[in-house]
Design an enzyme around this catalytic site. Structure first.
Site: not given
Ligand code: F6P
Length: 522
Positions: A262, A347
């Protein structure tokens, strides 16, 4: 280990102050008695002005909150984050999103040994990513950019591309596909052609179910449509470069495990923003954020905007018990801002244990929600004015408009001001449903114009605010264990939707699954 806010002597003093004076604070009286209230409770920070004076606090509450922050050694925690210490304790990592906008070669006091090398890598990747963005902008054949990602790999870029459309290259369309719901991807694929589309697969881990399923379907569609040259039409943004290579992605821009999802729009994840606003615009975006970083790092706590916002958040959540903060951007192009801030706050700080795993005795992150004004006025503002519960409200307004339609912007700004005024003033004359109790709070955040630099500064402000409240609550704001369980259970349930097998499931899940699988009749 630093004391948590509830472990400081100021905590009890704040409780006593709330009982003695805070509970009965009347904003109308407070302004009448204190001609300096606006000046005291407003703050100019880089690109962002904030008026916090229409909030339900007084100078004494703020002074106690500041003392509490000092007792919690907030400045020490802040410096540890900037220096690259492993502030994400449950994952044993730094949280160095500030490094992504740090100028080349700038060393800070106390930097961890790896930081100088990391900063070089940041700039090498940034240069490469921006060169690629410029090449895409120069390629007249590419008319559509489709970002496939979710959470932090979607919300920030999506929000920023929409917000900065006045600075956007004309003739390009940007699409954001995040949901596993195939309706979303399907409608985008109907609108694009393989030869004129660039697909960006954005995922820190390159394992997220939604993103991988959407990327697979996009690749299949590309092949089925006779698309040529996957290398030209697909690009990966990830911290897991090896996994992207397994997927056959030959063009990848990487980032590092010390960039939280995030907090990642400043990294290669910002590629859609860079394509939209160009390399110079993206550098302005980073510079705006860096200016706010410097403000946060160096301004005294009493004049430090992220700190003041976080202290207000703690006052509201823990002493007044306000359950939510409504975000009302008075700018149509900030439509995705509430969703972005939801992830950032909820989050990061939606946690019931501290970083040591100890149960917290107080409330933490508020519920974040909202919609642009003036639309919200014709929907949920009724509740803000006359509902039984008081909610925190944050209005974001932009002084200059980017359109030439006469009169609209003054009407918009007048409405923003009027809402804050009406909430505070109320109307004593009416009775029953015509009565407005007033004394309802709002913060008013003002940008001069919606530019890459001002948006960058505003977003960095929000990141630091969340970090401050998280630190004071003793929370690790940089992990998100709470999203794991649902992911695991979905893996178990997915095959059951084919077979209808409900063995071991609770009655409700079993009943619903049977209906969804068509086993128990529809
Ligand atoms: O659902 C939680 C999460 O891990 C978030 O913190 C993150 O931004 C999102 O999923 C996407 O994760 P990734 O960039 O690894 O696909």
């Amino acid at each position: 280990m630093h004391p948590r806010c509830d472990e400081t002597p100021q905590w009890a003093q704040l409780q006593a102050h709330y009982q003695a004076q805070g509970r009965g604070l009347d904003l109308r009286r407070a302004f009448a008695e204190d001609a300096g209230r606006f000046a005291h409770f407003s703050q100019q920070a880089p690109h962002v002005f904030a008026d916090l004076s229409k909030n339900l606090w007084d100078r004494q509450a703020e002074a106690l909150l500041l003392d509490m922050a000092r007792a919690c050694r907030l400045e020490h925690s802040r410096d540890a984050m900037f220096a690259g210490q492993a502030v994400n304790s449950t994952e044993g990592r730094a949280a160095l999103h500030t490094l992504l906008r740090r100028p080349r070669g700038l060393a800070l006091p106390g930097d961890e040994p790896f930081v100088a090398q990391a900063l070089q890598e940041v700039h090498a990747t940034l240069d490469a990513m921006l060169a690629f963005a410029e090449a895409v902008r120069a390629d007249a054949q590419i008319t559509d950019i489709v970002n496939i990602g979710i959470g932090g790999s979607d919300l920030g870029p999506h929000m920023a591309v929409r917000a900065l459309q006045a600075h956007q290259l004309p003739g390009r369309r940007f699409h954001f596909v995040s949901n596993i719901d195939g309706h979303e991807l399907a409608s985008v694929l109907q609108a694009v052609r393989p030869e004129s589309t660039l697909f960006i697969v954005a995922s820190k881990t390159f394992t997220t179910l939604e993103t991988m399923a959407n990327a697979r379907s996009a690749l299949d569609w590309f092949a089925a449509q006779g698309g040529q040259d996957v290398a030209r039409h697909f690009v990966a943004l990830t911290a897991n470069v090896a996994k992207a290579a397994e997927w056959g992605m030959s063009r990848t821009f990487g980032f590092w495990d010390w960039v939280g999802g995030r907090y990642s729009l400043w990294s290669a994840i910002g590629l859609p923003i860079a394509i939209a606003i160009g390399a110079a615009g993206f550098r302005d975006f980073l510079a705006g954020a860096h200016a706010m970083d410097e403000h946060f790092r160096s301004a005294p706590l009493a004049h430090n905007l992220p700190v003041r916002l976080a202290l207000l958040d703690i006052w509201y959540r823990n002493f007044l018990g306000l359950p939510s903060r409504c975000i009302a951007p008075y700018h149509a192009w900030l439509q995705r801002l509430p969703a972005y801030l939801q992830q950032l706050e909820m989050e990061s700080n939606g946690k019931r244990v501290d970083s040591q795993g100890r149960a917290l005795p107080m409330a933490t992150a508020p519920v974040i929600w909202g919609e642009p004004g003036s639309n919200g006025q014709h929907a949920f503002f009724q509740l803000l004015h006359q509902g039984p519960d008081v909610q925190a409200l944050e209005i974001i307004a932009v002084r200059d408009s980017a359109h030439g339609l006469a009169g609209h912007h003054q009407m918009l700004l007048a409405n923003a001001l009027a809402q804050a005024q009406a909430l505070m003033q109320g109307r004593a004359s009416g009775c029953g449903h015509r009565h407005f109790p007033g004394n309802r709070p709002s913060s008013f955040v003002l940008l001069d114009a919606l530019t890459p630099a001002s948006l960058g500064a505003y977003l960095a402000l929000q990141e630091h605010r969340v970090f401050c409240s998280g630190s004071l609550w003793g929370i690790n704001s940089f992990d998100q264990w709470g999203v794991e369980l649902g992911k695991q259970l979905a893996q178990d349930l997915q095959p059951r939707l084919h077979t209808g097998d409900v063995a071991g499931l609770d009655g409700s899940t079993a009943g619903l699954l049977q209906r969804l699988a068509g086993v128990g009749g529809r």
